[in-house]
Structures are given as structure tokens and as C-alpha cells.
Design an enzyme around this catalytic site. Structure first.
Site, PDB file in Angstrom:
ATOM      1  N   SER A  29       0.762  -1.391   0.068  1.00 14.23           N
ATOM      2  CA  SER A  29       0.014  -0.058   0.098  1.00 14.23           C
ATOM      3  C   SER A  29       0.812   1.244  -0.008  1.00 14.23           C
ATOM      4  O   SER A  29       0.584   2.229  -0.786  1.00 14.23           O
ATOM      5  CB  SER A  29      -1.061  -0.056   1.304  1.00 14.23           C
ATOM      6  OG  SER A  29      -1.548   1.200   1.670  1.00 14.23           O
ATOM      7  N   LYS A  75      17.441  22.962  10.378  1.00 13.20           N
ATOM      8  CA  LYS A  75      15.924  22.959   9.984  1.00 13.20           C
ATOM      9  C   LYS A  75      15.099  23.864  11.428  1.00 13.20           C
ATOM     10  O   LYS A  75      14.345  24.838  11.322  1.00 13.20           O
ATOM     11  CB  LYS A  75      15.144  21.800   9.981  1.00 13.20           C
ATOM     12  CG  LYS A  75      15.751  20.934   8.968  1.00 13.20           C
ATOM     13  CD  LYS A  75      14.580  19.611   8.490  1.00 13.20           C
ATOM     14  CE  LYS A  75      13.585  20.429   7.821  1.00 13.20           C
ATOM     15  NZ  LYS A  75      13.901  20.861   6.302  1.00 13.20           N
TER      16      LYS A  75
END
Ligand code: HEM
Ligand SMILES: [Cu+2]
Ligand SMILES: [Cu+2]
Lengths: 279, 533
Positions: free
Chosen positions: B170, B332
Site C-alpha cells: 500500500s 531546520k
């Protein structure tokens, strides 16, 4: 100026915590334990120091970064009439905050490498204990003298831990950290431990020694400890090994060398040494 | 409930079936996105219920409620559900909803694959959850599935393996779809370095998924043949190697943790500039940092196995690479703080969750750095210190960003504003309780409490009790989230197209609620701003 300020704030914030923590040295009988134990081997003290250094570094960085954030949230709020500026780049600043952390990391890596090299050096060990994990107990073979024994959770704990036993755990001495037969070891001796397992993976861990090592079927792992203080030290299996993983404690009793030799002799005569390995 | 999201605004020129077959056969990115998100929310409460059982048993020393074997099942299933059933599907759901709107495309590139990728999930989790009811019980060997222990699993074993296979299939389908969409369906003028960071983080996540999930599939297949077909890949007695499984597993496992968190970086990089009303600081360095993290994530795996007894050189290598990740991660965080600097901030619910993310995720990064220091990890490993670490990065990291993203884009999706007061309540209740829940676990780990144990010695009683109380408050607070969402879907103040006055990006140029097909005609290139968020 800001650096000094930061250092002071860090100290104010962490000092009480750390002071408390260092008092909680003996893991065994302290509530509210906050920190690693300093342990009783040279390695465990190195580990403790390294832990404190890195903790200190991240605390300082945290105070700096979060301080800046909170300041920004306070000073640059729209409700206070702040006007947003439009800049969104500054290569100098970006280079600085990439390079400085690199240096800090090197500063951490150096002592960590030294400690690791020391830990991996089992040369010059004076005796060898082979530790084998089973579902759910431990076997100890004293390779040099041929003594062999099993050690599993003490009956008192084992009874109390059953669902519906009606026993209050706090009324059981060393609840879950007590065994029927302790591992007896000599003080001030470089002991080599060989860990392995018979069924699934376990991990042999006595925090006071400063390390844990996986016990893996088909593998023999080597580690060592030189315990500098007599006493009783407790630990647990640290790798999920099935239903009773939480119930295979480790207790070592560290004694003077001559006492240890006496214990070995008794063991070899097949005398019941349970009494010796108790209290 | 999802009906009111976009049915009314749909063009029905495709004669889409109505009723439940619509959901079964839909190839619309918004329908599928909604299904992913609703599925994820349901799984969040199933996995959460298991966590409540865990905290209930750990409330006091002694075994009061469950047996050790069932406890181990709870720990195993909780982790599998939260990772594969909540965070991964939720990110695919957001990708479905947002990426076509963000890049100026009408839909995803491979709509049928999209439908299929989603519909595998309910079946996979039915398989997994069914094991709770079969003899021998659910898998109890930990989500890490280490042999030989996992091979002692009873009838649940093949269910576990096939569920993992399905989940992998999936996710790979979802990843291929995202990559195909981004590389082929960008509107004219939407160059790669103009993409919003959420899209960038998803591109990189997509590559991580495609590279790492087949490795997991291979590993569990070897487990399957070891158990049923007489192979000995991981059995020392047969000439195999149980440690090899761990190497293979973590070669998947560490990239996997970045699969869970990279899109979060994208979300936070959209929300903070919006509410600081200032462009994202260092857009390009953000892209490079994410790429660097993704690259490093493939060469750090053995930091999960420092205690298996690797050679010194191996331990040193994995220590150096692991702590090196702190550099791009730091970049970040610094960039987010710099974005706030000299902005004009307001603190609506998405911003609160985003700011909570920055602080609490960073705390998780700090403990990560500590864990990366090999000799000290000999103490930390497999204790509650690790449990605290990964819950800071996953709950106050991944889950916080998912919640922030929901509040942020929900008005665009439903056309209604959510209730801001309740949203703030949700934030403060969650933030206080989650710290009561997880912060003491640092202390427990340092003081020597191993993870994955159903009972503990009495010196750990105090912090466990505190942690359990925090856990229940946190769990209950999440019901508020559901209530807010349902209320917002049903009605509420009309949302404007831009929704937030500081919002930038193509999705905000569409109507609220967003039309059934996103950009049937490409957007005017002049509306594409870029490179700044
Ligand atoms: C600065 C960045 C990070 C570093 C240096 C780091 C380091 C580590 C290390 C060394 C371990 C192994 C600890 C042990 O078992 O002894 C670990 C465990 C873990 N980390 Fe991180 N980590 C970081 C960020 C993250 C992020 C962003 C996530 C996910 C969003 C994450 C999720 C996990 C999980 C789930 C585990 C436990 C896996 C398990 O054993 O079940 N970490 N981390
Ligand atoms: Cu165990
Ligand atoms: Cu990792």
C-alpha cells in the site's frame, strides 16, 4: 554576553535537578530516581561523565534555541503591532549554525571514542564468566574454576507478581529484583563476561557496571568489568524475550577476593551455598 | 461526514456512482485523501486504546489487569498500528488532498493505483486485528519482530507477515503515485525549486519508502520461510544469523522513522511562515537539509543495535553518522526560529501545534543525540529513555504536525472554520498532558527501568503513576479533536478562500471548500510564487 547569560540560566535550571540526581546513586533503594547511576566500574564512571557532558550541551543549546523562540513569540506578535519583515536568507548565519554544531559534535565524539575503545579492550582479564540467557533465567559458568549455576527470580517476588496474588509489591523485599541465587564476583578483578543465549535473544544488564550486552543464541559476546566496590548490584534482562521477560532479574554480589575463593571452593564441594549468596 | 466535504461542489460529469460504491470505486484524490485521513483517525483511537491498557497496567507495580503475554501483544500491536496504521496513512492522506492542489494539477497521476493503495489498508489491518481473537493471541514479539522470539508466535504469525506485506504494498503504491504526480503534473511555471516544502519533503519520503519497504518485505518473507519452510536464514543452529535480521530490519527501520517525520517538516514549514507572516527562512537550505537527512538515514541503522556486539570499527562508524544527523536537523530548527524572527505572529491553533512541535520535537532530537553516543547507549538502550525519545519525536513530533496540518487545511477542505476556542483547549490539554506522560519516562529509563515490561520494581512506582495519569488525560483530550473535526465538517463560520491572511500557495487560490477537481485548467503562472515556503 549572551553566552554567559545562557550558561547562568542553564545552571539555575539544571543545578537542582542534577544535584538531586547525583544523590540518587544507588539505584536499588531510591524512589524518584532521576539519573544514571555512576556505577562501580571505571567504565561506568566514564559513561556517567559522558552522559552529563552531552546532557549539559543539549541543555545549553535548548535554552538558547527555546529562549530565542520565546523571545520571538513575545516580541514579534501582531497584537503588539509588530510589522513582518521580508528577508528570508542570510548565508553567513546559515554557515555559522552549520559549522558550530559540527565542532560540538567532534567535541562529543572524541571522549566517546576513547571510552568505546577502552570498553572493547578485554585484554588482561583475570577471570571469565559465561552468562547464558534462558526463557526465563540465567546460567553462569565460571570458566576458570568450573563452577556452574542457575539464577532465577526469587520465590517471594515470583509469588507476589502473579495476578491476584493479593500481595502488595511494596511489602516484598527487592520486588522483582531478587534472585534465588546471586552471582558472586570478586572485587578489583578484571572480569571478562561472555554472553550468549539458549533460546531467544536476551540482554544482560546490571546498570552499576555501565553497560548491557545482548545474549544471542549462536553468538558469544565479550565484555568486561572491573568492579571497584563490594556490594550487591541488581539488574534485569533488557531485551524482550517473551512472556516473562520482566521477570528474569540479575543480582551480583561483589566480595573480597579471598571470600570469593572460599565461595568457589564451597561450590566445588557441592555444598549448598545459597545462604552465602544471599543477604 | 465526509460527504458534505465536497459532494455538493463536485462536477458530476463522470457519472460517479453514489452511496457507498462511490467510496469503493472513487479515483478522486480528495475522496481518497479523506478516506486515508478518516482511516488513520480511527486507527489512532484503536492504537490509543491499547496504549491506555498499557498505562493502566503500569499505573502501579504488580500485575492487576492483564497477563504478561497479553501485555506484550498490546505493546507490539500498539506500535504496529501507530506506525503503519496512523502516521503513514495520514501522510498519504495529506499528500492526496494537498499535492495536486499545491502543484496546480487536477488530480493524482495514477488514480486507480491510488484507490487500490488505500483499499489494501482496511484488509491489512483486519488481518492484523483479527489476531487478537485467535488462539494464542496477537503477535507479542515487539514491532521489531526479532527472531528467534517472533518465530515463537502462534497462529498469528502468518497474519502478521501478510499484514506487513500488504501495508508495504500500500505504501509503495502511495509513494509511486506521489512521485509520478509531482514529476509529471506540475503546472507550467511550477519549477522544482518553487515547490512548497511539503511537496519536497514528500518527494524525498517517496524515495525513502520505495527504497526501504521492499527490504522489510524481504526480511519478513525470510521469517516466514524460516518458520514454515525449513530455511535457517536467522537461525544460528541451521547456519543462519539472528543478528542479520536486525541489520536488515533497521536498514528499513531507520529510514522508516524519517518517513514518519519528513512530511512533518514540510507542514511546519508551511504553518510557521503563514502565522509569522514572513517567508520561510532558508528555503533552499531546508530542501538540502531534508535531502541530507534522507541520505544519512540509510547509513545509521546500526545505532539501534549498539549492544549486539559489533566490531569497534562498526560501532564508531554508526556513532559518527548518527550524531552527524544532528547537523541538518539543527539547520531546520534554526531556520524555523529565524522565520519567526521579526515576523508578525499570531497564535491560532495550527500555529500553536506547530510551535509545540518545534520545541518538543527538538527535545526528542536532543535525546536522540544522546542515544547516538555509543558507549552511553550501552546504558540507555532498551530502557524507558528510548521510549521517551521516540515518543517525543513521534507523538509531539509526527502526531503534533498531523494535528497542526488538520487545523490548518480543514477550513480549505470543508469551507468552514473550526472552533478556535476548542482548538486552543485541545492544544493546551494535549501539551500539558503529553509532557506529564512522557517526560518522566526519561527519568525512569535513566534510573534503570527496561522497556517492554508489564511490571516493575517499586522504586519506579512514582514516575509510572504520574506518567499513566498524563497518558489518560492525553488520550481523553484527543476526543476533543474528533468533536472539533466533526463540528467543522458539519458547519461553522464560512471560510474565505485564502483562510489565513498570511497564507501563500496555490491551494489557497482555490475556492473553500475546494472544488471536486482541483485545477481542471492550469493556474495562471503569475499566481505561482515560490521558493519561499
Ligand atoms: C537527531 C535525530 C535522531 C537521532 C540522533 C536518533 C537516534 C536514535 C537512536 C540512537 C536510537 C536507538 C536507541 C536504542 O534503542 O538504544 C533511536 C531510537 C528510535 N528513534 Fe531516534 N533519533 C533521531 C530522531 C528520530 C526521529 C525523527 C524519529 C521518528 C520520527 C525517531 C524515532 C525513533 C524510534 C521509533 C526509535 C525506537 C525504535 C525501537 O527500538 O523500537 N528518532 N533513535
Ligand atoms: Cu528478556
Ligand atoms: Cu534510528
Amino acid at each position: 554576553m549572551t553566552l554567559i547569560k545562557k550558561l547562568i540560566t542553564t545552571y539555575i535550571i539544571t543545578a537542582p535537578l542534577l544535584a538531586l540526581a547525583s544523590e540518587v546513586e544507588n539505584v536499588n533503594d531510591n524512589k524518584w530516581g532521576l539519573n544514571l547511576s555512576k556505577g562501580v566500574t571505571p567504565f561506568s564512571q566514564d559513561i556517567y561523565d559522558l552522559h552529563m557532558i552531552v546532557l549539559f550541551i543539549v541543555t545549553i543549546i535548548g535554552v538558547g534555541v527555546f529562549g530565542a523562540m520565546f523571545y520571538a513569540m513575545y516580541a514579534f506578535r501582531k497584537s503588539k503591532g509588530a510589522q513582518a519583515e521580508a528577508w528570508h536568507e542570510n548565508h553567513v548565519v546559515e554557515a555559522i549554525w552549520t559549522v558550530i554544531p559540527l565542532f560540538i559534535l567532534v567535541g562529543i565524539a572524541v571522549p566517546a571514542t576513547e571510552a568505546l575503545i577502552k570498553m572493547e579492550d578485554v585484554s588482561g582479564s583475570e577471570m571469565t564468566v559465561k552468562v547464558t540467557g534462558y526463557q526465563w533465567m540465567w546460567q553462569y559458568d565460571y570458566v576458570d574454576s568450573g563452577v556452574s549455576m542457575y539464577s532465577k527470580i526469587a520465590e517471594s517476588s515470583n509469588f507476589a507478581r502473579q495476578r491476584g496474588s493479593g500481595v502488595d509489591p511494596s511489602s516484598v523485599e527487592n520486588y522483582l529484583l531478587d534472585v534465588d541465587q546471586m552471582v558472586v564476583l570478586p572485587v578489583d578483578t578484571k572480569i571478562r563476561f561472555l554472553t550468549t543465549a539458549a533460546d531467544v535473544i536476551h540482554a544482560w544488564w546490571v546498570p552499576a557496571l555501565g553497560w548491557k550486552r545482548d545474549a544471542i543464541p549462536g553468538f558469544i559476546n565479550e565484555s568486561w568489568a572491573k568492579i571497584e566496590k563490594t556490594g550487591i548490584y541488581r539488574g534485569q534482562c533488557a531485551e524482550l524475550c517473551g512472556k516473562d521477560h520482566g521477570f528474569m532479574p540479575i543480582v551480583i554480589k561483589v566480595v573480597e577476593k579471598n571470600e570469593f575463593n572460599r565461595w568457589v571452593a564451597l561450590q566445588l564441594e557441592n555444598t549448598d551455598t545459597r545462604e552465602f549468596a544471599k543477604n | 461526514m465526509a460527504d458534505s466535504m465536497n459532494l455538493d461542489s463536485g462536477h458530476h460529469e463522470h457519472h460517479a456512482p453514489s452511496g457507498w460504491t462511490r467510496w469503493l470505486t472513487t479515483t478522486n484524490h480528495k475522496d481518497i485523501g479523506s478516506m486515508y485521513l478518516i482511516f488513520s483517525l480511527i486507527m489512532f483511537f484503536i492504537g490509543g486504546a491499547m496504549a491506555m491498557i498499557i498505562r493502566l497496567e503500569l499505573f502501579q507495580p504488580g500485575l492487576q489487569f492483564v497477563d504478561p503475554q497479553f501485555y506484550n501483544s498490546m505493546v507490539t500491536m500498539h506500535a504496529l498500528i501507530m506506525i503503519f496504521g496512523v502516521v503513514m496513512p495520514a501522510w498519504t492522506g495529506f499528500a492526496n488532498w494537498l499535492i495536486p492542489m499545491m502543484i496546480g494539477a487536477p488530480d493524482m497521476a495514477l488514480p486507480r493505483l491510488n484507490n487500490w493503495s488505500f483499499w489494501i489498508l482496511p484488509f491489512a489491518f483486519s488481518l492484523l486485528l483479527l489476531t487478537l481473537f485467535i488462539p494464542g493471541g496477537a503477535p507479542a514479539g515487539g514491532w521489531t519482530m526479532y527472531p528467534p522470539l517472533v518465530l515463537q508466535t502462534g497462529a498469528a504469525f502468518p497474519f502478521l507477515i501478510f499484514a506487513v506485506h500488504f501495508l508495504g504494498a500500500s505504501s509503495i503504491g502511495g509513494a509511486i503515485n506521489v512521485l509520478a504526480t509531482v514529476f509529471n503534473m506540475r503546472a507550467p511555471g511550477m519549477t522544482l525549486l518553487k515547490l512548497p516544502l511539503f511537496v519536497w519533503t514528500w518527494i524525498i519520503t517517496g524515495f525513502l519508502l520505495i527504497a526501504s519497504l521492499p527490504v522489510l518485505a524481504g526480511a519478513v518473507t525470510m521469517l516466514l520461510t524460516d518458520k514454515y519452510f525449513g530455511t535457517s536464514f536467522f537461525s544460528a543452529a541451521g547456519g543462519g544469523d539472528p543478528v542479520m535480521f536486525q541489520h536488515i530490519f533497521w536498514f528499513f527501520g531507520h529510514p522508516e522513522v524519517y518517513i514518519l517525520i519528513l512530511p512533518a517538516f514540510g507542514v511546519v514549514s508551511a504553518i510557521i511562515p503563514t502565522f509569522a507572516r514572513k517567508p520561510l527562512f532558508g528555503y533552499q537550505s531546508m530542501v538540502y537539509a531534508v535531502a541530507a537527512i534522507a541520505f544519512l538515514s540509510f547509513i545509521v541503522w546500526a545505532h539501534h543495535m549498539f549492544t549486539v556486539g559489533m566490531p569497534l570499527a562498526g560501532e564508531l562508524f554508526f556513532m559518527y553518522t548518527t550524531i552527524l544527523i544532528a547537523v541538518p536537523t539543527g539547520v531546520k530548527v534554526f531556520n524555523w526560529v529565524a522565520t519567526m524572527w521579526k515576523g508578525a505572529m499570531t497564535f491560532e491553533t495550527p500555529m500553536l501545534f506547530a510551535l509545540g512541535f518545534v520545541i518538543l520535537f527538538t527535545i526528542g532530537g536532543f535525546s536522540g543525540l544522546m542515544l547516538g553516543v555509543t558507549p552511553v547507549d550501552f546504558q540507555y538502550h532498551d530502557t524507558y529513555f528510548v521510549v521517551a525519545h521516540f515518543h517525543y519525536v513521534l507523538v509531539t513530533g509526527a502526531i503534533y504536525s498531523l494535528i497542526a496540518a488538520t487545523y490548518f487545511w480543514l477550513p480549505k477542505w470543508t469551507g468552514h472554520m473550526y472552533n478556535e476556542t476548542l482548538g486552543k483547549w485541545h492544544f493546551w490539554l494535549s501539551t500539558i498532558s503529553v509532557n506529564v506522560l512522557f517526560f518522566p519516562q526519561h527519568f525512569l529509563g535513566l534510573a534503570g527501568m527496561p522497556r517492554r515490561i508489564p511490571d516493575y520494581s517499586v522504586q519506579f512506582a512514582e514516575f509510572n503513576m504520574i506518567s499513566s495519569i498524563g497518558g489518560w488525560v492525553y488520550g481523553l483530550s484527543q476526543l476533543l479533536f474528533v468533536y472539533i473535526i466533526i463540528k467543522c465538517v458539519r458547519g461553522g463560520k464560512k471560510a474565505s478562500d485564502r483562510v489565513w491572511d498570511g497564507a501563500h500557495g496555490l491551494e489557497w487560490t482555490l475556492a473553500s471548500p475546494a472544488p471536486y477537481h482541483s485545477f481542471d485548467t492550469p493556474p495562471d503562472p503569475s499566481t505561482i510564487e515560490g521558493g519561499v515556503r
